[in-house]
Design a protein around this motif. Structure first.
Motif, short mmCIF file in Angstrom:
data_model
loop_
_atom_site.label_atom_id
_atom_site.label_comp_id
_atom_site.label_asym_id
_atom_site.label_seq_id
_atom_site.Cartn_x
_atom_site.Cartn_y
_atom_site.Cartn_z
N TRP A 71 0.85 -1.19 0.00
CA TRP A 71 0.00 0.00 0.00
C TRP A 71 0.89 1.24 0.00
N PRO A 72 1.53 1.53 -1.16
CA PRO A 72 2.45 2.67 -1.23
C PRO A 72 1.71 3.99 -0.99
N PRO A 73 2.43 4.98 -0.41
CA PRO A 73 3.85 4.98 -0.10
C PRO A 73 4.18 4.42 1.29
N LEU A 74 3.20 3.80 1.96
CA LEU A 74 3.43 3.27 3.30
C LEU A 74 3.76 1.78 3.25
N TYR A 75 4.54 1.34 4.22
CA TYR A 75 4.78 -0.08 4.39
C TYR A 75 3.59 -0.62 5.19
N ALA A 76 2.56 -1.01 4.46
CA ALA A 76 1.30 -1.41 5.09
C ALA A 76 0.46 -2.17 4.09
N ARG A 77 -0.63 -2.75 4.58
CA ARG A 77 -1.60 -3.37 3.69
C ARG A 77 -3.01 -2.97 4.13
N TRP A 78 -3.89 -2.89 3.16
CA TRP A 78 -5.26 -2.44 3.40
C TRP A 78 -6.04 -3.54 4.11
N LEU A 79 -6.57 -3.22 5.29
CA LEU A 79 -7.38 -4.17 6.04
C LEU A 79 -8.17 -3.41 7.10
N PRO A 80 -9.34 -2.88 6.74
CA PRO A 80 -10.17 -2.20 7.74
C PRO A 80 -10.50 -3.14 8.90
N HIS A 81 -10.31 -2.66 10.12
CA HIS A 81 -10.50 -3.52 11.28
C HIS A 81 -10.65 -2.67 12.53
N ALA A 82 -11.05 -3.30 13.60
CA ALA A 82 -11.10 -2.69 14.93
C ALA A 82 -10.58 -3.71 15.92
N GLY A 83 -10.34 -3.28 17.14
CA GLY A 83 -9.79 -4.19 18.13
C GLY A 83 -10.03 -3.68 19.53
N PRO A 84 -9.47 -4.33 20.53
CA PRO A 84 -9.68 -3.92 21.92
C PRO A 84 -9.16 -2.53 22.23
N GLY A 85 -8.25 -2.03 21.43
CA GLY A 85 -7.75 -0.68 21.67
C GLY A 85 -8.63 0.41 21.10
N THR A 86 -9.62 0.05 20.28
CA THR A 86 -10.46 1.06 19.62
C THR A 86 -11.22 1.94 20.61
N PRO A 87 -11.98 1.37 21.56
CA PRO A 87 -12.69 2.25 22.51
C PRO A 87 -11.75 3.15 23.31
N ALA A 88 -10.63 2.57 23.75
CA ALA A 88 -9.68 3.36 24.54
C ALA A 88 -9.11 4.51 23.70
N ALA A 89 -8.79 4.24 22.45
CA ALA A 89 -8.23 5.28 21.58
C ALA A 89 -9.24 6.40 21.34
N LEU A 90 -10.50 6.05 21.12
CA LEU A 90 -11.53 7.05 20.88
C LEU A 90 -11.77 7.91 22.12
N VAL A 91 -11.83 7.26 23.28
CA VAL A 91 -12.05 8.01 24.53
C VAL A 91 -10.87 8.92 24.82
N LEU A 92 -9.67 8.39 24.67
CA LEU A 92 -8.47 9.18 24.96
C LEU A 92 -8.36 10.37 24.01
N ALA A 93 -8.65 10.15 22.74
CA ALA A 93 -8.60 11.25 21.77
C ALA A 93 -9.63 12.32 22.12
N SER A 94 -10.84 11.90 22.48
CA SER A 94 -11.89 12.87 22.82
C SER A 94 -11.53 13.68 24.06
N LEU A 95 -11.02 13.01 25.08
CA LEU A 95 -10.65 13.72 26.31
C LEU A 95 -9.49 14.68 26.08
N THR A 96 -8.52 14.26 25.28
CA THR A 96 -7.36 15.13 25.03
C THR A 96 -7.76 16.34 24.21
N VAL A 97 -8.62 16.15 23.22
CA VAL A 97 -9.09 17.29 22.42
C VAL A 97 -9.89 18.25 23.28
N ALA A 98 -10.75 17.71 24.15
CA ALA A 98 -11.62 18.56 24.97
C ALA A 98 -10.87 19.28 26.09
#
Length: 468
Positions: A71-98
């Protein structure tokens, strides 16, 4: 005989006649906040377009066998997904922005440093766990390319150092994995040391890299405070915590390298400005870290450019002899043990072009590498760099010099041809020093820019599986 009228004392003096403006002369135009915001948005849009162009050309004009990227230009591959870190990341991002900007403004300085470290660590872990515990953390540093694959091969450190260069080339017997071969032996010895004290395996290695990597935010804040001012450091703090580069800081050995480089620069800044009671000791500590850094990664010798920027801001070279004195024992010890740094580097260059670099086109990567950094530093950093380039005035001159040093280091790495792809990870020690550019953004829209930073990281981590 007429008497002229007497002007009262309280009357205003007669005004000089005002000449009418020249019909062809326009009044001077002032830079209003809205106009500057539009320019910031144009810069962010141009950066996003550059990344889109790199992705489009990479997918349409090249194939995997040429770019060696899925998946140029990044060393990555396309795979939409979620995981156990998703809720924590969303909450942390919201609190930090606010609340992040307000907390950064009000917290006592030492508490702010601890909060920055803890926040950056939580952000890195939550993003890593979007991929799950095994894939995102425990097994990340155990792949066939990584250092942990070679830990059990080190039975005698002295013998390993004496023969290290003999196993770099791909056609050499018992050649090292890609990452071990691509770095001096200090990187491998770090994980060997962790293993020897009972912290072996992928989970402990991941914890080491995330914990040390997150501390880099503290080092940058300390350097900004003494080189610029405390206000600049406080404005930059939320952007250092919620950095998109955390996608690659956790979990990667380059996060650890980034921390070593950041603390080396921070100690140099403390010494150069005389902000500590023992500036010579700080300079020695900086030298010890710089000396260790060049035995972690060959390319990080370019951190010398950032160090020069620090000395230029402080307008002194007094720490230099003590920095060299602190770095000297590493060079003496490794050379005496049988590893000659320059020989290792020249052998690595040969190994580099034996692999993917021999196929990857320089004409694409010389600009696509820069496009990849749009996702590493985020759109807020791009807007801040735009303001820095436009001339923010004497108040922020020190910050501009620091930013220029980081930009120059990355450009030299880019033009060298030794950074074809994976620069979103390899250049972390340089791009870390670009994140404070967001401190130049005005207060009213700062939360929106912070939200944009979080959105970039969340999008990358949930749409792609990154690797190295």
């Amino acid at each position: 005989m007429s008497i002229p009228p007497v002007r009262p004392e309280h009357a205003s003096p007669p005004r000089a006649p005002v000449s009418a403006p020249h019909p062809c002369r326009l009044p001077p135009r002032r830079r209003g906040p809205r106009r500057e915001l539009r320019r910031d948005l144009y810069a962010a849009g141009a950066a996003a377009a550059l990344f889109a162009l790199a992705a489009l050309i990479g997918h349409l004009l090249y194939d995997f066998e040429v770019l060696r990227l899925r998946w140029p230009p990044l060393y990555a591959r396309w795979l939409p997904h979620a995981g156990p870190g998703t809720p924590a990341a969303l909450v942390l991002a919201s609190l930090t922005v606010a609340h992040g900007p307000e907390l950064a403004r009000r917290l006592p300085w030492r508490r702010l440093l601890l909060a920055a470290w803890g926040g950056a660590m939580a952000w890195s872990w939550s993003l890593a766990l979007v991929d799950g515990w095994d894939r995102g953390a425990a097994r990340r540093l155990t792949t066939k390319y990584e250092y942990l694959r070679s830990v059990d091969d080190v039975h005698d450190v002295g013998a390993t150092l004496r023969t290290f260069t003999d196993h770099i080339l791909m056609d050499s017997p018992g050649n090292w994995p890609a990452h071990v071969a691509g770095h001096p032996p200090g990187a491998l010895l770090t994980f060997v040391g962790l293993d020897r004290i009972g912290l072996g395996g992928g989970a402990w290695a991941a914890a080491w890299c995330v914990t040390t990597g997150a501390s880099a935010a503290v080092a940058v804040l300390m350097a900004l405070r003494v080189l610029c001012d405390e206000g600049t450091a406080r404005r930059a703090a939320p952007f250092l915590v919620l950095a998109p580069s955390a996608v690659w800081m956790g979990v990667s050995a380059d996060g650890y390298f980034t921390a070593v480089a950041a603390w080396a620069v921070a100690l140099l800044a403390l010494s150069a400005t005389g902000a500590v009671r023992a500036p010579r000791a700080a300079a020695l500590g900086s030298g010890v870290l710089f000396g260790w850094l060049v035995y972690l990664s060959y390319g990080l010798t370019l951190m010398a450019v950032v160090a020069l920027a620090v000395l230029a801001v402080a307008r002194t070279a007094r720490p230099v002899p003590y920095v060299l004195l602190g770095a000297a024992p590493w060079a003496i010890a490794f050379t005496a043990a049988g590893f000659w740094w320059y020989e290792g580097y020249t052998t690595l260059v040969e190994r580099y072009y034996q692999g993917a670099a021999g196929v990857r086109p320089y004409a694409y990567y010389v600009w696509a590498n820069l496009a990849a950094q749009v996702l590493t530093v985020g759109l807020a950093t791009v807007a801040g760099l735009r303001r820095a380039a436009a001339g923010p005035g004497r108040r922020h001159r020190a910050l501009v010099v620091l930013l220029a040093g980081a930009v120059c280091a990355a450009l030299v790495a880019d033009l060298s041809g030794m950074s074809k792809a994976e620069t979103e990870r390899i250049w972390l020690p340089f791009t870390l020093w670009l994140l404070p550019a967001a401190a130049l953004l005005p207060g009213p829209g700062r939360r929106w820019w912070l939200a944009a930073q979080a959105a970039v990281a969340l999008a990358v981590n949930h749409l792609l599986i990154t690797g190295w």
